[in-house]
Design a protein around this motif. Structure first.
Motif, PDB file in Angstrom:
ATOM      1  N   LEU A  22       0.820  -1.213   0.000  1.00 17.11           N
ATOM      2  CA  LEU A  22       0.000   0.000   0.000  1.00 17.11           C
ATOM      3  C   LEU A  22       0.850   1.257   0.000  1.00 17.11           C
ATOM      4  O   LEU A  22       1.944   1.302   0.588  1.00 17.11           O
ATOM      5  N   ARG A  23       0.347   2.272  -0.683  1.00 20.70           N
ATOM      6  CA  ARG A  23       1.022   3.555  -0.831  1.00 20.70           C
ATOM      7  C   ARG A  23       0.147   4.675  -0.272  1.00 20.70           C
ATOM      8  O   ARG A  23      -1.080   4.520  -0.219  1.00 20.70           O
ATOM      9  N   PRO A  24       0.734   5.792   0.090  1.00 17.00           N
ATOM     10  CA  PRO A  24      -0.092   6.912   0.577  1.00 17.00           C
ATOM     11  C   PRO A  24      -1.172   7.320  -0.428  1.00 17.00           C
ATOM     12  O   PRO A  24      -2.273   7.716  -0.011  1.00 17.00           O
ATOM     13  N   GLU A  25      -0.889   7.194  -1.711  1.00 21.32           N
ATOM     14  CA  GLU A  25      -1.886   7.581  -2.721  1.00 21.32           C
ATOM     15  C   GLU A  25      -3.056   6.606  -2.809  1.00 21.32           C
ATOM     16  O   GLU A  25      -4.018   6.871  -3.536  1.00 21.32           O
ATOM     17  N   ASP A  26      -2.995   5.491  -2.098  1.00 27.44           N
ATOM     18  CA  ASP A  26      -4.133   4.574  -2.022  1.00 27.44           C
ATOM     19  C   ASP A  26      -5.143   5.022  -0.967  1.00 27.44           C
ATOM     20  O   ASP A  26      -6.217   4.425  -0.846  1.00 27.44           O
ATOM     21  N   THR A  27      -4.805   6.048  -0.212  1.00 29.18           N
ATOM     22  CA  THR A  27      -5.713   6.555   0.815  1.00 29.18           C
ATOM     23  C   THR A  27      -7.010   7.045   0.182  1.00 29.18           C
ATOM     24  O   THR A  27      -6.990   7.881  -0.726  1.00 29.18           O
ATOM     25  N   ALA A  28      -8.126   6.509   0.657  1.00 35.16           N
ATOM     26  CA  ALA A  28      -9.435   6.847   0.094  1.00 35.16           C
ATOM     27  C   ALA A  28     -10.519   6.118   0.882  1.00 35.16           C
ATOM     28  O   ALA A  28     -10.217   5.234   1.699  1.00 35.16           O
ATOM     29  N   VAL A  29     -11.757   6.481   0.598  1.00 38.10           N
ATOM     30  CA  VAL A  29     -12.883   5.664   1.037  1.00 38.10           C
ATOM     31  C   VAL A  29     -13.145   4.639  -0.068  1.00 38.10           C
ATOM     32  O   VAL A  29     -13.283   5.009  -1.239  1.00 38.10           O
ATOM     33  N   TYR A  30     -13.191   3.385   0.309  1.00 41.42           N
ATOM     34  CA  TYR A  30     -13.392   2.296  -0.648  1.00 41.42           C
ATOM     35  C   TYR A  30     -14.843   1.825  -0.572  1.00 41.42           C
ATOM     36  O   TYR A  30     -15.362   1.545   0.520  1.00 41.42           O
ATOM     37  N   TYR A  31     -15.466   1.737  -1.752  1.00 34.07           N
ATOM     38  CA  TYR A  31     -16.869   1.357  -1.851  1.00 34.07           C
ATOM     39  C   TYR A  31     -17.015   0.058  -2.633  1.00 34.07           C
ATOM     40  O   TYR A  31     -16.391  -0.124  -3.680  1.00 34.07           O
ATOM     41  N   CYS A  32     -17.879  -0.786  -2.142  1.00 35.50           N
ATOM     42  CA  CYS A  32     -18.246  -2.013  -2.825  1.00 35.50           C
ATOM     43  C   CYS A  32     -19.453  -1.750  -3.719  1.00 35.50           C
ATOM     44  O   CYS A  32     -20.361  -0.977  -3.350  1.00 35.50           O
ATOM     45  N   ASN A  33     -19.457  -2.373  -4.884  1.00 32.94           N
ATOM     46  CA  ASN A  33     -20.563  -2.244  -5.827  1.00 32.94           C
ATOM     47  C   ASN A  33     -20.921  -3.628  -6.349  1.00 32.94           C
ATOM     48  O   ASN A  33     -20.028  -4.452  -6.593  1.00 32.94           O
ATOM     49  N   ALA A  34     -22.216  -3.864  -6.552  1.00 36.40           N
ATOM     50  CA  ALA A  34     -22.641  -5.149  -7.110  1.00 36.40           C
ATOM     51  C   ALA A  34     -23.895  -4.968  -7.952  1.00 36.40           C
ATOM     52  O   ALA A  34     -24.752  -4.144  -7.641  1.00 36.40           O
TER      53      ALA A  34
END
Length: 122
Positions: free
Chosen positions: A85-97
């Protein structure tokens, strides 16, 4: 009704790993594609990875070789293994289906999870 519940986010250091999970529940007949998106502050939501019911995967260039998406159709669950993991991976992660109901088994609709925060910082 259908719910997507995510888990597994948190605060980690650069180079660490995290595994996100997203379980779908409710009135489900079939789940087609499942995906992970992310949204960083001040940026648009972007596709991270997606996977078909048959297991075909697709990744954003920025995560290829570091992230792996998988799913367990018996559990209606999708996973995202995130390594290096990198600092630029920082985010809110959302699941979609894309999910159909027993009442309309050929009609698929998009559902979203509530989001889980991933922060990569030293």
């Amino acid at each position: 009704q259908v719910q997507l519940v995510e888990s597994g986010g948190g605060l980690v250091q650069p180079g660490d790993s995290l595994r996100l999970s997203c379980a779908a529940s409710g009135s489900i007949f079939s789940i087609a594609a499942m995906a992970w998106y992310r949204q960083a502050p001040g940026k648009q939501r972007e596709l991270v990875a997606d996977i078909t019911r048959g297991g075909t995967t697709n990744y954003a260039d920025s995560v290829k070789g570091r992230f792996t998406i998988s799913r367990d159709n018996a559990k209606n669950t999708v996973y995202l293994q995130m390594n290096s993991l990198r600092p630029e991976d920082t985010a809110v992660y959302y699941c979609n289906a894309r999910i159909s109901s027993p009442q309309a088994p050929l009609s698929y609709y998009d559902y979203w999870g509530q989001g889980t925060q991933v922060t990569v910082s030293s």
